[in-house]
Structure formats: C-alpha cells, structure tokens
Write a protein that holds these residues in place. Structure first.
Motif, PDB file in Angstrom:
ATOM      1  N   GLN A 174       0.725  -1.318   0.411  1.00 45.86           N
ATOM      2  CA  GLN A 174       0.126   0.788   0.256  1.00 45.86           C
ATOM      3  C   GLN A 174       1.164   1.389  -0.113  1.00 45.86           C
ATOM      4  O   GLN A 174       0.583   2.083  -0.694  1.00 45.86           O
ATOM      5  N   GLU A 175       1.913   1.473   0.608  1.00 45.19           N
ATOM      6  CA  GLU A 175       2.959   2.211   0.732  1.00 45.19           C
ATOM      7  C   GLU A 175       3.595   2.533  -0.362  1.00 45.19           C
ATOM      8  O   GLU A 175       3.910   3.740  -1.196  1.00 45.19           O
ATOM      9  N   ILE A 176       3.929   1.475  -1.551  1.00 44.38           N
ATOM     10  CA  ILE A 176       4.233   1.880  -2.444  1.00 44.38           C
ATOM     11  C   ILE A 176       3.406   2.169  -3.630  1.00 44.38           C
ATOM     12  O   ILE A 176       3.627   3.235  -3.901  1.00 44.38           O
ATOM     13  N   GLU A 177       2.068   1.402  -3.399  1.00 37.14           N
ATOM     14  CA  GLU A 177       1.013   2.250  -4.332  1.00 37.14           C
ATOM     15  C   GLU A 177       0.453   3.879  -3.792  1.00 37.14           C
ATOM     16  O   GLU A 177       0.622   4.258  -5.408  1.00 37.14           O
ATOM     17  N   ASN A 178       0.965   4.043  -2.650  1.00 34.46           N
ATOM     18  CA  ASN A 178       0.386   5.671  -2.709  1.00 34.46           C
ATOM     19  C   ASN A 178       1.243   6.080  -3.660  1.00 34.46           C
ATOM     20  O   ASN A 178       1.154   7.330  -4.077  1.00 34.46           O
ATOM     21  N   ILE A 179       2.839   6.040  -3.752  1.00 30.00           N
ATOM     22  CA  ILE A 179       3.646   6.857  -4.319  1.00 30.00           C
ATOM     23  C   ILE A 179       3.061   6.562  -6.002  1.00 30.00           C
ATOM     24  O   ILE A 179       3.334   7.643  -6.724  1.00 30.00           O
ATOM     25  N   LEU A 180       3.109   5.769  -6.769  1.00 28.30           N
ATOM     26  CA  LEU A 180       2.867   5.476  -8.183  1.00 28.30           C
ATOM     27  C   LEU A 180       0.996   5.949  -8.040  1.00 28.30           C
ATOM     28  O   LEU A 180       0.677   5.983  -9.360  1.00 28.30           O
ATOM     29  N   ASP A 181       0.430   5.559  -7.362  1.00 26.28           N
ATOM     30  CA  ASP A 181      -0.999   7.047  -7.158  1.00 26.28           C
ATOM     31  C   ASP A 181      -0.933   8.479  -7.653  1.00 26.28           C
ATOM     32  O   ASP A 181      -1.773   9.554  -7.730  1.00 26.28           O
ATOM     33  N   GLN A 182       0.276   9.007  -8.030  1.00 17.55           N
ATOM     34  CA  GLN A 182       0.766  10.282  -7.405  1.00 17.55           C
ATOM     35  C   GLN A 182       0.322  11.164  -8.766  1.00 17.55           C
ATOM     36  O   GLN A 182       0.797  10.169 -10.023  1.00 17.55           O
ATOM     37  N   PRO A 183      -0.135  12.423  -9.119  1.00 16.74           N
ATOM     38  CA  PRO A 183      -0.270  12.766 -10.868  1.00 16.74           C
ATOM     39  C   PRO A 183       1.168  12.899 -11.743  1.00 16.74           C
ATOM     40  O   PRO A 183       1.867  13.089 -11.034  1.00 16.74           O
ATOM     41  N   GLY A 184       0.425  12.367 -12.956  1.00 15.90           N
ATOM     42  CA  GLY A 184       1.767  12.797 -13.408  1.00 15.90           C
ATOM     43  C   GLY A 184       2.870  11.406 -13.501  1.00 15.90           C
ATOM     44  O   GLY A 184       4.250  11.406 -14.264  1.00 15.90           O
ATOM     45  N   ILE A 185       1.920  10.295 -12.915  1.00 15.31           N
ATOM     46  CA  ILE A 185       3.130   9.140 -13.008  1.00 15.31           C
ATOM     47  C   ILE A 185       2.192   7.910 -14.312  1.00 15.31           C
ATOM     48  O   ILE A 185       1.364   7.371 -13.589  1.00 15.31           O
ATOM     49  N   SER A 186       2.761   7.013 -14.699  1.00 14.50           N
ATOM     50  CA  SER A 186       2.401   6.199 -15.680  1.00 14.50           C
ATOM     51  C   SER A 186       3.727   5.426 -15.412  1.00 14.50           C
ATOM     52  O   SER A 186       3.962   5.094 -15.812  1.00 14.50           O
ATOM     53  N   VAL A 187       2.460   3.770 -15.038  1.00 21.95           N
ATOM     54  CA  VAL A 187       2.955   2.646 -15.024  1.00 21.95           C
ATOM     55  C   VAL A 187       3.418   1.331 -15.671  1.00 21.95           C
ATOM     56  O   VAL A 187       2.144   1.226 -15.945  1.00 21.95           O
ATOM     57  N   HIS A 188       4.624   0.959 -16.256  1.00 22.00           N
ATOM     58  CA  HIS A 188       4.131  -0.324 -17.372  1.00 22.00           C
ATOM     59  C   HIS A 188       4.362  -1.856 -16.709  1.00 22.00           C
ATOM     60  O   HIS A 188       5.950  -1.130 -15.939  1.00 22.00           O
ATOM     61  N   LEU A 189       3.735  -2.242 -16.562  1.00 20.38           N
ATOM     62  CA  LEU A 189       5.009  -3.226 -15.302  1.00 20.38           C
ATOM     63  C   LEU A 189       4.775  -4.555 -16.176  1.00 20.38           C
ATOM     64  O   LEU A 189       4.244  -4.537 -17.650  1.00 20.38           O
ATOM     65  N   ARG A 190       5.261  -5.562 -16.711  1.00 24.43           N
ATOM     66  CA  ARG A 190       6.111  -6.653 -16.469  1.00 24.43           C
ATOM     67  C   ARG A 190       6.679  -5.986 -18.251  1.00 24.43           C
ATOM     68  O   ARG A 190       6.073  -6.674 -19.521  1.00 24.43           O
ATOM     69  N   THR A 191       7.864  -5.064 -18.593  1.00 26.38           N
ATOM     70  CA  THR A 191       8.181  -4.396 -18.935  1.00 26.38           C
ATOM     71  C   THR A 191      10.090  -4.225 -18.912  1.00 26.38           C
ATOM     72  O   THR A 191      10.935  -3.853 -17.897  1.00 26.38           O
ATOM     73  N   ARG A 192      10.429  -5.284 -19.724  1.00 31.60           N
ATOM     74  CA  ARG A 192      11.824  -4.632 -19.770  1.00 31.60           C
ATOM     75  C   ARG A 192      12.581  -4.521 -20.695  1.00 31.60           C
ATOM     76  O   ARG A 192      11.675  -3.732 -21.753  1.00 31.60           O
ATOM     77  N   VAL A 193      13.707  -3.390 -20.356  1.00 29.23           N
ATOM     78  CA  VAL A 193      14.358  -2.567 -20.339  1.00 29.23           C
ATOM     79  C   VAL A 193      15.351  -3.333 -20.859  1.00 29.23           C
ATOM     80  O   VAL A 193      16.363  -2.773 -20.200  1.00 29.23           O
ATOM     81  N   PRO A 194      16.039  -3.418 -22.005  1.00 29.15           N
ATOM     82  CA  PRO A 194      16.969  -4.472 -22.466  1.00 29.15           C
ATOM     83  C   PRO A 194      18.118  -2.658 -22.937  1.00 29.15           C
ATOM     84  O   PRO A 194      19.381  -3.135 -22.309  1.00 29.15           O
ATOM     85  N   ASP A 195      17.745  -1.689 -22.676  1.00 32.15           N
ATOM     86  CA  ASP A 195      18.924  -1.052 -22.778  1.00 32.15           C
ATOM     87  C   ASP A 195      18.251   0.859 -22.975  1.00 32.15           C
ATOM     88  O   ASP A 195      17.711   1.605 -23.739  1.00 32.15           O
ATOM     89  N   PRO A 196      18.304   1.497 -21.805  1.00 34.86           N
ATOM     90  CA  PRO A 196      18.345   2.309 -21.300  1.00 34.86           C
ATOM     91  C   PRO A 196      18.203   3.340 -22.748  1.00 34.86           C
ATOM     92  O   PRO A 196      17.677   5.000 -23.105  1.00 34.86           O
ATOM     93  N   ASN A 197      19.504   3.106 -23.728  1.00 34.05           N
ATOM     94  CA  ASN A 197      19.599   4.599 -24.439  1.00 34.05           C
ATOM     95  C   ASN A 197      18.334   5.018 -25.190  1.00 34.05           C
ATOM     96  O   ASN A 197      17.732   5.891 -25.762  1.00 34.05           O
ATOM     97  N   GLU A 198      17.550   3.646 -25.147  1.00 36.20           N
ATOM     98  CA  GLU A 198      16.769   3.648 -27.116  1.00 36.20           C
ATOM     99  C   GLU A 198      15.429   5.005 -25.375  1.00 36.20           C
ATOM    100  O   GLU A 198      15.128   5.422 -26.573  1.00 36.20           O
ATOM    101  N   LEU A 199      14.974   4.638 -24.613  1.00 35.09           N
ATOM    102  CA  LEU A 199      14.122   5.493 -23.676  1.00 35.09           C
ATOM    103  C   LEU A 199      14.558   7.214 -23.984  1.00 35.09           C
ATOM    104  O   LEU A 199      13.980   7.428 -23.766  1.00 35.09           O
ATOM    105  N   LEU A 200      15.791   7.322 -24.370  1.00 30.49           N
ATOM    106  CA  LEU A 200      15.760   8.845 -24.164  1.00 30.49           C
ATOM    107  C   LEU A 200      15.506   9.533 -25.997  1.00 30.49           C
ATOM    108  O   LEU A 200      15.513  10.933 -26.493  1.00 30.49           O
ATOM    109  N   LYS A 201      15.520   8.581 -26.394  1.00 32.31           N
ATOM    110  CA  LYS A 201      14.305   8.977 -28.038  1.00 32.31           C
ATOM    111  C   LYS A 201      12.984   9.869 -27.423  1.00 32.31           C
ATOM    112  O   LYS A 201      12.562  10.524 -28.155  1.00 32.31           O
TER     113      LYS A 201
END
Length: 426
Positions: A174-201
C-alpha cells in the motif's frame, strides 16, 4: 508466517512513553547518521505533542517510504548508534517510532499535491526503493514520470526480497502504491528495458535502478536440482505468499544455508518457519565478521537456526541430479585485506562433510547479466550519471547490495541531479 522481528506496533501510550525519553540533542547524531537526513528529534517531539500527522509529514518530506524503513532499517547501526540516551539505559527506538507515525498512511490511500506538470518526461527503470524514491521526488517536482518494471508487481527488493516474517506485505504494498498513484506517473509492469539509451528518444532523462543479479553458481553446482540461489528462493516464497498460496517446495530435513549476509539469514529463518527441522547457516569467517545485522542473527537463533563457522564449501557430492553431502574445507582468518576485512585462509586439517537434503546459496551476488549498454568505467560515482548521456544509476546497480535506506538516498540524489540538469530547459 510469523517471526520475532520488529513488526509489533506501538500503542499510543507506548509511543508517547518512548518519545518522552528523547533528550532532543542539539546537532543530534541521529539526524546526522540517517542516510536521508530525517529530523528524528523533530518528529519525536511532535509525537510527544500528540501531533502524529505533523510527525509523519516531517518524516515523509525526506523519505517517501517512512513505514517500510521504520520497520526494516538497522537503526542500531545508523540513527540510534550514537544516541546519548544509551548512557542512561537504552537508545531511543527511532525505527518503531517512525513506523508508528507512518502506519496509518501506509495502509490508507492518500492524495499528494503536485506542483503541476512541467512537460518533461523522465523514465525510471526499476521500482525498488531507489526507483520508488526517484519517482516520488520527480513527480512531486512536476515531472511526468514513466515507470518500467520487469515484474508483475512494483517494489523490487521490498516486494520480492524481504521475507513475509519481517514485514506486513499488505501495508508495504500500500505504501508503494501510494507513491505510484501520484499525478503525472504512468506505470508499465512486466516490461523489460534492454537498453535505456533507447528511452532517451522519448524522455529527457532516465534513472536506472534495476538491482543486481542473484548468487553466482558454478556449473558444477548448478546441475543439482536441490541447490538454490537464496535470492530466487525468497522471490518464489514471496510470490506464493502474495498469491495467497502455500509454499509447497519440500526442502527436506537437513537444509544448509551457505553465507553470512542478510539474504542468507532471511532464507534460513524463512525455511525454519516453514517447518524444516534442521537449518544450518555455514559461514567461512566467524560470527563477529558476519555482514548480517546483529538483530537478524538474534532472530535466527530464536527461531532455532544453527550456525557453523570457519567452513568454506569445497565440493558438492550427489547423484541423480541431487546433492546429498557438501564437503567443506576448514578456514582461519589472516591479516586485514584491502576491503578492511580479515582474509580467509585455508587451514590444514581434515575436510568436513555435512549431509544436506537441500542447499541454499547466499554468497556473493553477480552483476546482472544483459547490461551490455553499461560501461562502469564511465559512471560518475558521485552523481551516478553515465558519461555523455542523461542516464543515471542508483541503488544496488550503482553501489552493490546495501541498505534500503541508502537506496532511498540514491533515489533522492538522482532526482535532484536530474532536476538540476534539466533546470535550463524548464
């Protein structure tokens, strides 16, 4: 699953009595020794004044995981280590007071104000304590935060690494969900990121806090079906607990847990509480040199875990894919090494053979495989920033296995560094 850990809630009377013992030191060592700088005398004074809401806000200003850290922090080595009250009777129980002030907020959804959206999208990879803290700080400061988590639940070590006997998982989640429920946050579960450099796009900056891998397994050991990594055992145990299912893996009557850190002891106590009659922790140094916290060793003994010291695994004996015995060489301690710990030396003498129905390896953990994008020599250790890119590292990925509260400090620092970096664009 129950165990004699610091999970007993303080009553109002107990909290006020404990708070009344605080000396409210000038330049208080408890605040100096807290990795996130919580004003312990300040929040304790508010508890004493029956202003629990004010105490919570003072704690939460520095740490978005106040209840979790109140339960799990080794305060005897941190904020309470230099408490002057020890000269009179005992140190103030800062951890339980912090948990007391935070417990209502940990189990009820609360709305948190935001400064408004600045339009800058920041990616956070991993939702352990470092990632969660960065998420909270960035969202609070008006950034759009896009979260990527490989598992089906957020929380990382808190959700999958800390055993149920140590913490109420429902309140922690619940304490964890309190953080993720804040405005301006979108969460993608079961999602791996092989190379964070791709996210910089699509993001102006990336914070990576994916933790490190499990215990190292030699090929000669990995072939045995009844040899398990402690981290994987705890993850399986936590998954079944969260799903409301019983843990069905039969580990047998003679379980050996090799290693002396917190992960090894967490596994050993959990196995003992599951009903295995003989659980033995085997460590290559003495009890004094064990990395585990003193209260964890005390808990293990109370639960009936056995200990054997100055033994190091030499070989594993078994057939049909299962270990039946482990052969240990006897060790002794030599001079101090470069890491400040006494070196482990092989001692002459007969090797020791110990029967085992299962073996849990809680020894050194390896850096997570698959991070081909990461060149550690290009990481600024002071900021966690990767040279030449708006990518920051934190938590175990930056400094190796450590304390949850230190990971929180890393998340705060990363969020600050990202804000400073992007301030010219705001």
């Amino acid at each position: 699953m129950d165990g004699p850990e610091r999970t007993q809630e303080m009553t109002d009377v107990q909290a006020k009595a404990e708070a009344s013992k605080c000396l409210f030191c000038f330049d208080a060592p408890c605040q100096t020794d807290c990795p996130v700088g919580i004003d312990a005398p300040g929040f304790i004074r508010r508890i004493l004044q029956q202003n629990v809401q004010g105490a919570y806000h003072l704690i939460h200003r520095e740490n978005p995981l106040p209840w979790i850290c109140g339960i799990l922090c080794p305060t005897e080595r941190l904020c309470a280590s230099r408490c002057p009250r020890k000269l009179m009777d005992h140190a103030i129980d800062i951890g339980r007071l912090q948990a007391y002030a935070s417990i209502d907020k940990a189990q009820a959804k609360i709305s948190k104000p935001s400064r408004g959206t600045l339009g800058n999208r920041v990616a956070v990879v991993g939702t352990g304590p470092a990632g969660l803290t960065a998420i909270s700080c960035l969202a609070r400061n008006g950034f759009q935060v896009v979260v990527y988590e490989a598992e089906g639940r957020a929380g990382g070590l808190i959700t999958y690494g800390i055993p149920p006997y140590k913490i109420d998982k429902r309140r922690a989640i619940q304490e964890i969900e309190n953080i993720l429920d804040q405005p301006g946050i979108s969460v993608h579960l079961r999602t791996r990121v092989p190379d964070p450099n791709e996210l910089l796009k699509e993001h102006v900056a990336v914070f990576v806090a994916t933790g490190i891998g499990g215990e190292m397994l030699d090929r000669s050991v990995a072939k045995f079906k009844n040899v398990y990594r402690a981290t994987e055992f705890l993850k399986t145990l936590n998954r079944t607990h969260l799903q409301g299912r019983p843990f069905k893996r039969d580990l047998g009557p003679e379980v050996l847990v090799i290693g002396g850190g917190s992960t090894a002891l967490n596994a050993a106590v959990s196995i003992r509480l599951l009903g295995s009659p003989n659980v033995t922790v085997i460590y290559r140094r003495t009890e004094t040199e064990m990395p585990a916290w003193r209260h964890e060793i005390t808990t293990a003994r109370k639960c009936g875990v056995n200990f054997r010291f100055l033994l190091e695994p030499s070989s594993f004996i078994g057939d049909e894919g299962k270990v039946s015995h482990v052969v240990f060489r006897q060790t002794e301690l030599g001079e101090l090494g470069a890491d400040g710990r006494r070196k482990v030396l092989a001692r002459r003498g007969k090797k020791v053979e110990i029967a085992a129905s299962s073996v849990i390896l809680g020894t050194g953990r390896e850096k997570r495989n698959g991070l081909r994008w990461l060149k550690r020599e290009k990481v600024d250790e002071s900021t966690g920033r990767l040279e030449g890119a708006n990518i920051f590292l934190g938590g175990e990925l930056l400094r190796g296995a450590g304390l949850i509260v230190q990971a929180v400090a890393d998340g705060k620092k990363a969020a600050h560094e990202i804000e400073m970096l992007l301030r010219g664009r705001i």
